[in-house]
Design a protein around this motif. Structure first.
Motif, PDB file in Angstrom:
ATOM      1  N   PHE A  21      37.193  14.104   6.469  1.00  0.00           N
ATOM      2  CA  PHE A  21      37.592  13.773   5.233  1.00  0.00           C
ATOM      3  C   PHE A  21      36.304  12.907   4.440  1.00  0.00           C
ATOM      4  N   GLN A  22      36.174  13.002   3.068  1.00  0.00           N
ATOM      5  CA  GLN A  22      35.319  12.177   2.368  1.00  0.00           C
ATOM      6  C   GLN A  22      36.071  12.428   0.946  1.00  0.00           C
ATOM      7  N   SER A  23      35.353  11.575  -0.029  1.00  0.00           N
ATOM      8  CA  SER A  23      36.094  11.237  -1.307  1.00  0.00           C
ATOM      9  C   SER A  23      35.892  11.892  -2.376  1.00  0.00           C
ATOM     10  N   ARG A  24      35.120  13.327  -2.077  1.00  0.00           N
ATOM     11  CA  ARG A  24      34.918  14.009  -3.220  1.00  0.00           C
ATOM     12  C   ARG A  24      35.536  15.410  -3.015  1.00  0.00           C
ATOM     13  N   PRO A  25      35.594  16.249  -3.917  1.00  0.00           N
ATOM     14  CA  PRO A  25      35.950  17.572  -3.635  1.00  0.00           C
ATOM     15  C   PRO A  25      35.076  18.371  -3.041  1.00  0.00           C
ATOM     16  N   TRP A  26      35.644  19.036  -1.882  1.00  0.00           N
ATOM     17  CA  TRP A  26      34.691  19.823  -0.913  1.00  0.00           C
ATOM     18  C   TRP A  26      35.074  21.237  -0.548  1.00  0.00           C
ATOM     19  N   GLU A  64      44.935  25.923  13.235  1.00  0.00           N
ATOM     20  CA  GLU A  64      46.195  25.597  12.757  1.00  0.00           C
ATOM     21  C   GLU A  64      45.924  24.268  11.615  1.00  0.00           C
ATOM     22  N   ILE A  65      46.427  24.362  10.638  1.00  0.00           N
ATOM     23  CA  ILE A  65      46.014  23.266   9.621  1.00  0.00           C
ATOM     24  C   ILE A  65      47.514  22.272  10.037  1.00  0.00           C
ATOM     25  N   ILE A  66      47.364  21.193  10.375  1.00  0.00           N
ATOM     26  CA  ILE A  66      48.306  20.328  11.037  1.00  0.00           C
ATOM     27  C   ILE A  66      48.319  19.037   9.446  1.00  0.00           C
ATOM     28  N   ASP A  67      47.206  18.824   8.707  1.00  0.00           N
ATOM     29  CA  ASP A  67      47.666  17.938   7.785  1.00  0.00           C
ATOM     30  C   ASP A  67      46.468  17.835   6.744  1.00  0.00           C
ATOM     31  N   THR A  68      46.972  17.603   5.600  1.00  0.00           N
ATOM     32  CA  THR A  68      45.933  17.360   4.623  1.00  0.00           C
ATOM     33  C   THR A  68      46.470  16.202   3.747  1.00  0.00           C
ATOM     34  N   TRP A  69      45.316  15.562   2.952  1.00  0.00           N
ATOM     35  CA  TRP A  69      45.686  14.413   2.348  1.00  0.00           C
ATOM     36  C   TRP A  69      44.511  14.424   1.054  1.00  0.00           C
ATOM     37  N   GLY A  70      45.100  13.439   0.039  1.00  0.00           N
ATOM     38  CA  GLY A  70      44.054  13.360  -0.989  1.00  0.00           C
ATOM     39  C   GLY A  70      44.877  12.643  -2.085  1.00  0.00           C
ATOM     40  N   THR A  71      44.240  12.883  -3.535  1.00  0.00           N
ATOM     41  CA  THR A  71      44.640  12.157  -4.417  1.00  0.00           C
ATOM     42  C   THR A  71      45.696  13.149  -5.192  1.00  0.00           C
ATOM     43  N   GLU A  72      46.797  12.678  -5.780  1.00  0.00           N
ATOM     44  CA  GLU A  72      47.546  13.653  -6.547  1.00  0.00           C
ATOM     45  C   GLU A  72      47.145  13.621  -7.983  1.00  0.00           C
ATOM     46  N   ARG A  73      46.748  14.897  -8.623  1.00  0.00           N
ATOM     47  CA  ARG A  73      46.387  15.069 -10.113  1.00  0.00           C
ATOM     48  C   ARG A  73      47.268  16.104 -10.759  1.00  0.00           C
ATOM     49  N   THR A 107      47.540  18.251  -4.827  1.00  0.00           N
ATOM     50  CA  THR A 107      46.634  17.239  -3.830  1.00  0.00           C
ATOM     51  C   THR A 107      45.316  17.689  -3.826  1.00  0.00           C
ATOM     52  N   THR A 108      44.062  16.819  -3.880  1.00  0.00           N
ATOM     53  CA  THR A 108      42.986  17.340  -3.814  1.00  0.00           C
ATOM     54  C   THR A 108      42.297  17.681  -2.481  1.00  0.00           C
ATOM     55  N   THR A 109      43.125  17.301  -1.491  1.00  0.00           N
ATOM     56  CA  THR A 109      42.497  17.848  -0.162  1.00  0.00           C
ATOM     57  C   THR A 109      41.013  17.246   0.239  1.00  0.00           C
ATOM     58  N   TYR A 110      41.078  15.873  -0.190  1.00  0.00           N
ATOM     59  CA  TYR A 110      39.903  15.228   0.298  1.00  0.00           C
ATOM     60  C   TYR A 110      39.639  15.284   1.827  1.00  0.00           C
ATOM     61  N   GLY A 111      40.852  15.584   2.774  1.00  0.00           N
ATOM     62  CA  GLY A 111      40.950  15.432   4.144  1.00  0.00           C
ATOM     63  C   GLY A 111      41.504  16.667   4.549  1.00  0.00           C
ATOM     64  N   VAL A 112      41.253  17.464   5.549  1.00  0.00           N
ATOM     65  CA  VAL A 112      42.024  18.424   6.447  1.00  0.00           C
ATOM     66  C   VAL A 112      41.719  18.112   7.889  1.00  0.00           C
ATOM     67  N   ALA A 113      42.809  18.162   8.545  1.00  0.00           N
ATOM     68  CA  ALA A 113      42.941  18.288   9.839  1.00  0.00           C
ATOM     69  C   ALA A 113      43.619  19.433  10.487  1.00  0.00           C
ATOM     70  N   VAL A 114      43.048  20.010  11.672  1.00  0.00           N
ATOM     71  CA  VAL A 114      43.288  21.364  12.472  1.00  0.00           C
ATOM     72  C   VAL A 114      43.395  20.969  13.760  1.00  0.00           C
TER      73      VAL A 114
END
Length: 578
Positions: A284-289, A358-367, A388-395
């Motif tokens: 994760f990080q705090s910008r779109p990627w 397998e993507i198990i989780d995503t998170w970020g800011t709702e816009r 959700t901006t998906t600042y983080g993705v877990a697999v």
């Protein structure tokens, strides 16, 4: 031409141009210009063109040749990309060479240029043509930042014209004017008060920059335009002519600026090993990627919500050629193309599709959806509701090469450095032990006792169903247990009680919180039990009582029939005639 005169003229010019259709020039047909791209590559550039599909026969009749499959597809829709393409920068770099100034008597400028006038210098401007590598992000309706690489190139266009006063004679005095010198000086690229690049005199400066800061800033292109005129005064005194020579100099400062986000990407990573040998990765990080790869060959990868398209900057569709006597709008020979990032309805994806992680989780800011910021004639699968901006993705993946882990940003060529989190990157991921038993029961309901423990240590697992916006870190444990369409949580002893009123087979399942936010974390477990009222003595008694109660009428009829047989006898009953 004075300011007010030029304003009136430009208004008339733009109205005329709009009526004739010359303002919004069509992009060049792929394969007709040498801009460093193949026909297929150049066909993908023009997301702002009118997608009016031409059949193959019509196209062949109109242009006298055929086209590639990609060109045909791009003729009817817009093409998007999983990663920021390099085609926009290649096109812009080559097309920039077709941008030409007008000479000392003519100024060439785009319609959005900011013009400066002096006494002799008129229609002077410095206008930013493009910055690369860069990506215009469409985050929401009022937020479309331009992300630029920390090291890149700005291209600009500077032009002006010099107004040389007309010669005039009054009595025995004649004044003559001539232009002796004119040039562009001190071209600078600045951020704030700091000069980060310079170039010598040029109408089309190319400024390479290197920025060490991160965050928001303003890039400014600035130049000095200098001119020197010779004034010759001749006074006729009959038998001789008195000649006086003087010089007039003038300098005008021109500038243009653009707000940017310096896109210096860094990311934090977390890892976990599943009991079956699979590997969990969360970044994760705090910008779109864009996303990240998990193996050295790059075949196993995951990406977030962002996709990309390329489109021309329509501000450069038309150039104004302004002279002392008139101005003309012409289609521009130089058109910059930019990369755009947008939230896609396709959403986060892992590759390969079936055999990949397998993507198990995503998170970020709702816009909110970016809506009209995408612009006209852009046909893409942009989200049409909040996302959700998906600042983080877990697999979860079978194989992960940590040394080959590669995190890519939404700006071409910008890859993230991976930082070690303060709390460490490793997460313990253990098996859980879920059990369920009937604690109490009667003929109408049963109470189940559900217990959840750490399979390794035997310690109770306490659940707290609390939502956290940012899942990494924190001490509370998310997760819950489902049974009979109910969601329950365990107490500090790892126990939960559930009351059931319908007989049947019941399966309890533990839904653990993501391992990203827990250490140790657990994998899911299930347990099954069966409950029926016949499982108790009271249940059997109730069953016999219920069945007996319903059989009483049959016993009464049976008894009455036997008494009737005894009183009359069977022979009399069957031989009696009506």
């Amino acid at each position: 031409m004075h300011h007010c005169e030029r304003s009136v003229f430009m208004t008339t010019l733009l109205i005329t141009s709009l009526a004739t259709g010359s303002v919004a020039a069509d992009p060049p047909r792929p394969g007709t210009e040498g801009n460093g791209l193949t026909e297929n590559e150049s066909a993908t550039l023009w997301s702002r063109d009118a997608d009016e599909y031409l059949g193959q026969d019509t196209f062949r009749q109109r242009y006298g040749d055929s086209r590639t499959a990609v060109h045909q597809l791009a003729n009817g829709t817009d093409i998007t990309f999983k990663r920021p393409p390099g085609t926009a920068a290649t096109w812009t770099r080559n097309d920039f060479e077709d941008l030409n100034a007008g000479g000392s008597e003519t100024s060439v400028y785009p319609t959005h240029a900011t013009l400066e006038d002096g006494v002799f210098i008129e229609d002077a401007h410095a206008t930013i043509f493009a910055v690369h590598p860069s990506t215009r992000g469409h985050l929401e309706p009022n937020e479309t930042p331009l992300y630029i690489a920390p090291s890149g190139t700005m291209r600009g266009f500077i032009d002006y014209r010099v107004r040389v006063p007309e010669d005039r004679t009054s009595g025995n005095t004649t004044i003559e004017w001539s232009l002796t010198e004119h040039e562009i000086e001190d071209i600078q690229l600045q951020t704030g008060d700091e000069t980060i690049a310079k170039e010598a005199a040029s109408h089309t400066p190319t400024l390479d920059y290197n920025l060490e800061d991160d965050g928001s800033t303003t890039l400014s292109l600035e130049a000095e335009i200098h001119t020197r005129l010779k004034k010759t005064t001749r006074i006729d005194r009959g038998n001789e002519t008195d000649v006086r020579v003087s010089y007039r100099t003038e300098s005008v400062t021109v500038s243009d600026s653009i707000d940017v986000e310096i896109y210096d990407l860094s990311a934090s990573s977390y890892y976990a090993e599943y009991p079956n040998g699979d590997t969990g990765v969360a970044i994760f990080q705090s910008r779109p990627w864009q996303g990240y790869t998990l193996t050295a060959d790059g075949e196993s990868r995951v990406r977030g919500v962002w996709r990309f398209y390329t489109a021309r900057n329509t501000n450069w569709d038309t150039l104004i050629h302004s002279s002392r006597t008139d101005s003309t709008a012409v289609d521009s020979d130089a058109i910059p193309v930019a990369v755009h990032a947008y939230p896609s309805r396709i959403g986060p994806r892992a590759e390969p599709v079936r055999a990949g992680p397998e993507i198990i989780d995503t998170w970020g800011t709702e816009r909110p959806a970016p809506g009209e910021t995408i612009g006209e004639n852009v046909n893409i699968e942009v989200v049409n509701q909040s996302y959700t901006t998906t600042y983080g993705v877990a697999v979860r993946a079978e194989s992960v090469d940590r040394d080959a882990l590669h995190v890519a940003g939404i700006v071409r060529g910008v890859n993230a450095s991976i930082d070690e989190p303060d709390a460490g990157s490793e997460r313990q991921l253990r098996r859980s032990n879920l059990s369920v038993e009937i604690l109490e029961q009667n003929q109408s309901q049963a109470t189940l006792r559900i217990e959840l423990r750490d399979a390794q240590t035997g310690a109770p697992i306490t659940l707290a169903d609390r939502y956290r916006w940012f899942p990494i870190g924190g001490n509370s444990r998310n997760g819950y247990i489902t049974i009979a369409e109910k969601r329950v949580e365990t107490n500090t002893s790892g126990v939960a009680l559930v009351t059931l009123d319908q007989p049947g087979i019941y399966t309890a399942q533990y839904h653990p919180g993501s391992w990203i936010g827990h250490n140790p974390a657990y994998v899911s477990d299930t347990a099954t039990t069966r409950w029926h009222p016949l499982g108790t003595i009271d249940g059997w008694f109730a069953l016999f009582f219920e069945v007996g109660w319903h059989l009483i009428p049959f016993f009464v009829m049976f008894y009455a029939g036997r008494r009737l047989l005894r009183m009359l006898g069977p022979e009399e009953i069957f031989q009696r005639k009506p």
